[in-house]
Design a protein around this motif. Structure first.
Motif, mmCIF file in Angstrom:
data_model
loop_
_atom_site.group_PDB
_atom_site.id
_atom_site.type_symbol
_atom_site.label_atom_id
_atom_site.label_comp_id
_atom_site.label_asym_id
_atom_site.label_seq_id
_atom_site.Cartn_x
_atom_site.Cartn_y
_atom_site.Cartn_z
ATOM 1 N N GLY A 438 50.329 36.201 18.726
ATOM 2 C CA GLY A 438 49.343 35.798 17.718
ATOM 3 C C GLY A 438 47.935 35.686 18.259
ATOM 4 O O GLY A 438 47.033 35.218 17.560
ATOM 5 N N GLU A 439 47.700 36.138 19.490
ATOM 6 C CA GLU A 439 46.377 36.002 20.098
ATOM 7 C C GLU A 439 45.452 37.144 19.674
ATOM 8 O O GLU A 439 45.896 38.288 19.487
ATOM 9 C CB GLU A 439 46.497 36.001 21.629
ATOM 10 C CG GLU A 439 47.168 34.765 22.195
ATOM 11 C CD GLU A 439 47.290 34.836 23.706
ATOM 12 O OE1 GLU A 439 46.944 33.842 24.375
ATOM 13 O OE2 GLU A 439 47.726 35.886 24.229
ATOM 14 N N THR A 440 44.158 36.825 19.538
ATOM 15 C CA THR A 440 43.130 37.850 19.367
ATOM 16 C C THR A 440 42.669 38.277 20.751
ATOM 17 O O THR A 440 42.305 37.444 21.581
ATOM 18 C CB THR A 440 41.942 37.302 18.562
ATOM 19 O OG1 THR A 440 42.397 36.927 17.262
ATOM 20 C CG2 THR A 440 40.848 38.357 18.421
ATOM 21 N N LEU A 441 42.710 39.598 21.001
ATOM 22 C CA LEU A 441 42.410 40.125 22.326
ATOM 23 C C LEU A 441 41.107 40.922 22.290
ATOM 24 O O LEU A 441 40.902 41.750 21.403
ATOM 25 C CB LEU A 441 43.542 41.024 22.817
ATOM 26 C CG LEU A 441 44.952 40.408 22.834
ATOM 27 C CD1 LEU A 441 45.967 41.426 23.315
ATOM 28 C CD2 LEU A 441 44.994 39.155 23.708
ATOM 29 N N LEU A 442 40.233 40.660 23.259
ATOM 30 C CA LEU A 442 38.987 41.406 23.415
ATOM 31 C C LEU A 442 39.041 42.138 24.748
ATOM 32 O O LEU A 442 39.201 41.514 25.794
ATOM 33 C CB LEU A 442 37.781 40.468 23.365
ATOM 34 C CG LEU A 442 36.401 41.134 23.493
ATOM 35 C CD1 LEU A 442 36.151 42.094 22.333
ATOM 36 C CD2 LEU A 442 35.291 40.084 23.557
ATOM 37 N N SER A 443 38.924 43.470 24.688
ATOM 38 C CA SER A 443 39.020 44.288 25.901
ATOM 39 C C SER A 443 37.669 44.912 26.220
ATOM 40 O O SER A 443 36.920 45.292 25.318
ATOM 41 C CB SER A 443 40.063 45.399 25.717
ATOM 42 O OG SER A 443 41.320 44.859 25.377
ATOM 43 N N GLY A 444 37.362 45.023 27.526
ATOM 44 C CA GLY A 444 36.100 45.614 27.957
ATOM 45 C C GLY A 444 36.250 46.263 29.316
ATOM 46 O O GLY A 444 37.369 46.488 29.806
ATOM 47 N N LEU A 445 35.124 46.547 29.954
ATOM 48 C CA LEU A 445 35.128 47.284 31.214
ATOM 49 C C LEU A 445 35.209 46.384 32.442
ATOM 50 O O LEU A 445 35.174 46.867 33.565
ATOM 51 C CB LEU A 445 33.870 48.154 31.305
ATOM 52 C CG LEU A 445 33.718 49.181 30.181
ATOM 53 C CD1 LEU A 445 32.432 49.977 30.359
ATOM 54 C CD2 LEU A 445 34.907 50.118 30.132
ATOM 55 N N GLY A 446 35.310 45.101 32.234
ATOM 56 C CA GLY A 446 35.418 44.171 33.349
ATOM 57 C C GLY A 446 35.307 42.750 32.824
ATOM 58 O O GLY A 446 34.933 42.515 31.670
#
Length: 691
Positions: A438-446
């Motif tokens: 149920g988590e909101t995930l934010l992905s990036g370059l580091g």
């Protein structure tokens, strides 16, 4: 700011390893060209480029700044691009729209990781490149060493056009390799002629011969003069220089000390004298037909959006380059990729945060427009009657993921919209939701990339969130079959009671997540209640039996049971089935499963051993190694997801930023017993704290 013909436009990007002085050089170029009246300093947060509060606080560039400069009746669109890999999306978009790349090197550090990465990216875009050895006035500055490293890394095309006079505190001027004239700098950065130091004569002569050899590769007349031993005139050499640079047979080298203005004026002259003006580009007409677009103001309109700035007051500000035609304020265009029309409002030329209104922008120029409704970064604006699609921008894939959760109810209500605005501004950010946790995930370059994005979200949109490592989506399964697990749900409450009675068989099912069957004979469980039995089992599987993780890879068979003509109901059989499943799963030696990722990591050969040792400590199963050429090797391995949560940061540390990697889901496999006990204990503690 006036309009310039295509021959008088230059689009130049400044790229480098972080901390090499791009922003200071940009500031010097603005100041010596009288574009600005005050020389800003990175340390004081007063530069035109780094106007964002996050940049001023951290003293690094986070976002590409557009800095138009008018010099000698030319317009130079200078792009100051971040140097830290966490902002590689900015590098990719800037490379897409410039016509030449200037790569800065620190005179004391030489070729660094970022220098190599920027070179490779410019190579991918087939851009002409120049090198600037900056910080010549700093301690340990060493021109000879930096030049040697550059020639070793980038080949014999690297040729100095300037030889420095002195270095470190003694750096005071340069010798022009083409003319042999020496110059020293006044306090305002103006070069003044001086006598050629005798100790530099041989070095200048050697560099001039190297330059002639490179230029002769593209000019047969000069080649004949050179082979015949005839002297080559300065004007002929200068005339051929631009072509040699544009065709990438020459990588000229300049020397600067940006903070003291030394080298800025000669660099501006070089931009004008031999850097290329905008050239033709490839595009697609309807039905995918390839066409060549000339940079003609009267040609068909083709505009590429290469950057979006999310402003809480102005709204969305889209930065673009016009490749063909003329874009006018208060006009209507088509978003080629979407088939939707956009109304173009007031056009701007940006200089840092300053917005200069203009009525139109012609082919080759760079500008911005506010409040586009449909168009996004990487998309094409064109004439509705002449659809044209320009190649988009290839952004790097995210490599680090964090879980984000709102701090308050107000933050929860606004978080979705704010995250969407962040994605519009930065295409290298991705938002997803993990259904299991149920988590909101934010992905990036580091890690820094994601952290700065969240700080920006707080400052711009007033949304505050907490950032943490995501919970691993473990699963549970059974390891042995069990037969005839019985559970009878019987409850009398006055009036109708509740009665459900089932016998279940459970067995491992390796090739599928779940299967349900029934072998009821004689109607001991009426058919109308069998779907309720399956529903009860599915609900119990979602809750898990060990640590609250979903149960998978199980076949459940309803084999027997009984019912009551009055008290039996769907809810009774659902409860009985759920309890029977939990009871049986605990008897079937349940185990914890963890997600396994397929990792492909590409590293320089010299770091292969270190990376292998690190992978061995992460419970990796190495599948193979493959040489990539150019001194790189790709390692392929299966690694538990739990071991790779900070791998972007760890690999960067191990390989000094030279390693890259990708991951994809492979399969689930059992967790080692000693780790499973820790995970189960942590999960139970978390459940207890939440209850």
């Amino acid at each position: 700011m006036k309009q310039y013909p295509i021959e008088r436009l230059r689009n130049v990007g400044l790229f480098s390893h972080g901390g090499s002085g791009k922003t200071s050089l940009s500031e010097a170029l603005l100041f010596v060209s009288h574009t600005t009246a005050r020389l800003g300093r990175v340390e004081d947060g007063t530069t035109v480029s780094d106007w964002d509060p996050d940049e001023q606080r951290r003293r690094i560039s986070i976002s590409t700044s557009i800095l138009p400069i008018e010099w000698r009746e030319h317009k130079i669109n200078l792009l100051d691009v971040p140097g830290y890999f966490d902002f590689a999306g900015e590098m990719a978009s800037a490379m897409r729209v410039v016509d030449a790349a200037v790569l800065l090197m620190d005179a004391s550090a030489g070729v660094e990781v970022g220098t190599e990465q920027m070179w490779q990216l410019a190579e991918k875009h087939a851009l002409p490149r120049a090198l600037v050895i900056n910080k010549m006035d700093r301690e340990n500055a060493n021109f000879a060493q930096a030049l040697s490293q550059a020639r070793e890394a980038f080949g014999p095309a690297v040729v100095p056009l300037q030889i420095p006079i002195g270095q470190e505190k003694a750096f005071r001027g340069y010798v022009d390799v083409i003319s042999g004239q020496a110059y020293t700098y006044a306090n305002d950065g103006t070069p003044q002629t001086t006598e050629l130091p005798s100790d530099l004569a041989d070095q200048v002569e050697e560099a001039r011969n190297q330059l002639i050899e490179r230029v002769c590769e593209i000019d047969e007349t000069l080649m004949m003069h050179y082979l015949d031993g005839e002297p080559i005139a300065e004007q002929d050499l200068r005339a051929a220089l631009g072509q040699a640079f544009a065709e990438r047979v020459l990588v000229p080298v300049f020397v600067t000390a940006a903070t003291s203005l030394k080298g800025a004026l000669p660099l501006l002259d070089a931009f004008v004298d031999f850097f290329p003006h905008p050239r033709a580009t490839q595009a697609k007409a309807p039905e995918g037909k390839e066409i060549t677009l000339e940079p003609n103001p009267q040609g068909p309109l083709a505009v590429l959006i290469f950057k979006t700035i999310a402003d809480p007051f102005v709204g969305k500000l889209s930065c673009f380059r016009v490749y063909s035609g003329t874009l006018r304020s208060d006009s209507t265009v088509l978003v080629a990729q979407r088939g939707e029309t956009e109304r173009i409002g007031q056009l701007f030329i940006l200089r840092g945060k300053e917005q200069i209104p203009v009525g139109q922008l012609t082919a080759g120029d760079i500008g911005a427009v506010a409040k586009l409704q449909h168009a996004h970064t990487g998309e094409t604006l064109c004439d509705p009657n002449r659809p044209i699609t320009l190649p988009g921008i290839e952004f790097p894939r995210p490599v680090f993921t964090a879980a984000v959760s709102p701090k308050t109810k107000t933050d929860l209500d606004k978080m979705g919209t704010a995250l969407q605005r962040l994605l519009e501004e930065d295409p290298t950010l991705h938002v997803s939701r993990e259904p299991q946790t149920g988590e909101t995930l934010l992905s990036g370059l580091g890690e820094s990339h994601v952290q700065i994005a969240l700080e920006r979200m707080s400052r711009k949109f007033g949304v505050n969130v907490e950032m943490s490592l995501p919970r691993i989506p473990y699963r549970e399964t059974i390891s042995v079959p069990v037969r005839r697990v019985e559970y009878k749900h019987k409850k009398q409450t006055g009036g109708h009671g509740q009665y459900g009675h089932v016998f279940l068989d459970l067995e491992p099912l390796p090739d599928a997540e779940f299967a349900f069957a029934e072998t009821i004979v004689g109607g001991v469980v009426p058919k109308q209640f069998i779907p309720a039995v399956e529903k009860g089992v599915r609900e119990a599987m979602e809750e898990g039996v060990l640590a609250g993780y979903p149960v998978v890879n199980v076949k459940v068979t309803l084999v027997d049971g009984s019912y009551h003509t009055v008290d039996s109901s769907e809810i009774s059989f659902k409860i009985a089935a759920a309890q029977a499943f939990k009871k049986g799963a605990l008897q079937a030696k349940p185990i914890l499963l963890e997600p396994i990722l397929r990792l492909r990591v590409t590293v320089p050969d010299s770091y292969t051993g270190d990376v292998m040792n690190d992978l061995n400590g992460k419970r990796a199963q190495v599948q193979g190694m493959e040489p990539e050429g150019n001194g790189y090797t790709t390692i392929e391995a299966l690694v538990p997801a739990a071991e790779l949560q900070r791998y972007a940061t760890e690999l960067r540390s191990i390989t000094q930023g030279r390693g890259t990697f990708t991951t994809e889901f492979s399969h689930y496999q059992p967790v080692p017993q000693h780790l499973a006990e820790q995970i189960i204990a942590a999960s139970k503690a978390r459940q207890a704290a939440a209850s």
